[in-house]
Design an enzyme around this catalytic site. Structure first.
Site: not given
Ligand code: GDP
Ligand code: IMO
Ligand code: MG
Length: 422
Positions: A13, A16, A40-41, A218
């Site tokens: 988180d 990225k 979760g991007h 990650q």
């Protein structure tokens, strides 16, 4: 022709997707090489929020090709939902999304096993995302897993599914078996136009002069081997994972951009030397909206940890830094950066990854002055308050790496490109 690898360098988180989106304008191809829907991007574009789990973050550029590499694990129903929801928002995947036939499948049983294992661990749990990631990768190593390419061969699919349940010593009723096969075949029909052997495509594109961007999921400290095991994910998040996860030759990896938050966060359990709790952590959590993009869990908050950051930068061979969420630190009068770890007052030479040691370390801090003025619209290094520059220079000096990008807000334009020497 070039390749750039964008890696989260802490516990995930780091922002990225925001950085991939910012530099994505120069990329012809964006490829994911590991992980799955545990990621979760988030990208915010003109006020609209997109959260990607398995789809690469380059998909918002209509001309960019996206690859889901062989090293990923795919929940076929989750990915279908993700794609259908993006299709409904006008995103076209035709001749733009390529899924490697060797990517692993996350089946319903994997999610159940993930949740059960967490329940049985109780207080010792890892705090996984519950997306079945650990069990899916374990089954790949055990050679009983299914891969997405299996969905295209009905008889083979049935045989692999039967072997999968045999391996797990489970017997399905005929109705359950038929239902699962039917659902997987339907997913297979949906994915058929996208399933290919992507390694060759990536190598050909690079040879033809295209720019390839590898998007990490990650972070390094969650790497299966080099992270804070066992409080890690089950894939290789480090730069070495790119080659295994895509079939791209190591000698063609040209640039490595390390993404770090201006402070540190962690979701899930495990040691976190610079963690802070109380009102200041709450203030940062609120300002940075630090709640998991996948699970909504509040993220744990800590000071910037230059010891862990140095370890991560060195293990990945990072060339330059992107520092994100700097705006979140606005208004905090004094900012700490951890410069080294102590155990029983003895200075350690660097990062320690064993949890028994990492839990014991005492962070040694330098304290720097904060700034008051809103920086969320600052467009150049020169216009940052001097204290913000000093803070970034301290990170740069400790890591001995140049800060190339500074993110001061969620939107693409809220990004400072640092030219020359910072
Ligand atoms: P990722 O998994 O590394 O892509 O990061 P996430 O998307 O899970 O979490 C990063 C969060 O920070 C997202 O909500 C982003 O929109 C947000 N974000 C990224 N950069 C900035 C920034 O510079 N400032 C602020 N305030 N938010 C940011
Ligand atoms: P992105 O790509 C932050 C964490 C979980 C847990 C551990 C293992 O958005 O940065 P898993 O479900 O992978 O078996 O969980 O890893 N974790 C993440 N933390 N960001 C992520 O992804 C994460 N993916 C997994 O919280 O501690
Ligand atoms: Mg995330």
């Amino acid at each position: 022709m070039s390749s750039i690898t964008v890696l989260g360098c802490m516990w995930g988180d780091e922002g990225k997707a925001k950085i991939v989106d910012f530099i994505g304008a120069q990329a012809d191809v964006v490829a994911r090489f590991q992980g799955g829907a545990n990621a979760g991007h988030t990208i915010v574009l003109a006020g609209k929020k997109y959260v990607f789990h398995t789809v690469p973050s380059g998909i918002l550029y209509p001309e960019t090709k996206c690859v889901i590499g062989a090293g990923t694990v795919i929940d076929p129903f989750g990915l279908r939902d993700e794609m259908q929801s993006l299709m409904a928002q006008g995103i076209d995947f035709t001749d733009r999304l390529y899924i490697d036939e060797r990517a692993g499948l996350v089946l319903t049983l994997h999610k159940q096993l993930d949740q059960k294992s967490e329940e049985s661990l109780g207080l010792e749990k890892i705090g996984t995302t519950g997306k079945g990631i650990g069990p899916a990768y374990s089954d790949q190593a055990a050679r009983c897993a299914l891969r997405i390419g299996d969905l295209l061969y009905p008889e083979w699919l049935e045989q692999r599914l039967d072997n999968f349940y045999k391996y797990h010593q489970l017997t399905l009723s005929a109705a359950e078996r038929n239902e699962e096969i039917k659902a997987l075949q339907e997913a297979g029909n949906f994915f058929a136009p996208y399933i290919v052997q992507t390694d060759r495509m990536l190598r050909d594109w690079y040879s033809e002069g295209k720019n390839i961007l590898f998007e990490g999921a990650q972070g390094t400290l969650l790497d299966l081997i080099y992270g804070t095991y066992p409080y890690v994910t089950s894939s290789h998040t480090v730069s070495g994972g790119v080659c295994v996860g895509t079939g791209f030759p190591p000698r063609w990896l040209d640039n490595f951009l390390g993404v770090f938050k201006a402070y540190t966060t962690r979701v899930g359990a495990g040691p976190f030397p610079t963690e802070i709790e109380g009102p200041l952590a709450d203030q940062i959590r609120k300002a940075g909206n630090e709640f998991g993009s996948t699970t909504g869990r509040p993220r744990r908050i800590g000071w910037f940890d230059a010891v862990a950051a140095k370890y991560s930068a060195s293990i990945n061979g990072i060339d330059s830094l992107a520092i994100t969420l700097l705006d979140v630190l606005t208004g905090i009068p004094k900012l700490n950066i951890c410069t080294n770890y102590l155990i029983y007052n003895q200075k350690l030479p660097g990062f320690v990854s064993h949890p028994m040691e990492l839990e014991k370390v005492q962070p040694n801090y330098i304290t720097l002055p904060g700034w008051e003025t809103d920086i969320s619209n600052v467009q150049s290094w020169e216009d940052l308050p001097k204290e913000a520059k000093q803070y970034l220079e301290a990170i740069q000096d400790l890591l001995k790496l140049p800060v190339k990008l500074v993110s001061v807000g969620q939107e693409r334009h809220q990004t400072i490109v640092v030219k020359g020497k910072v």
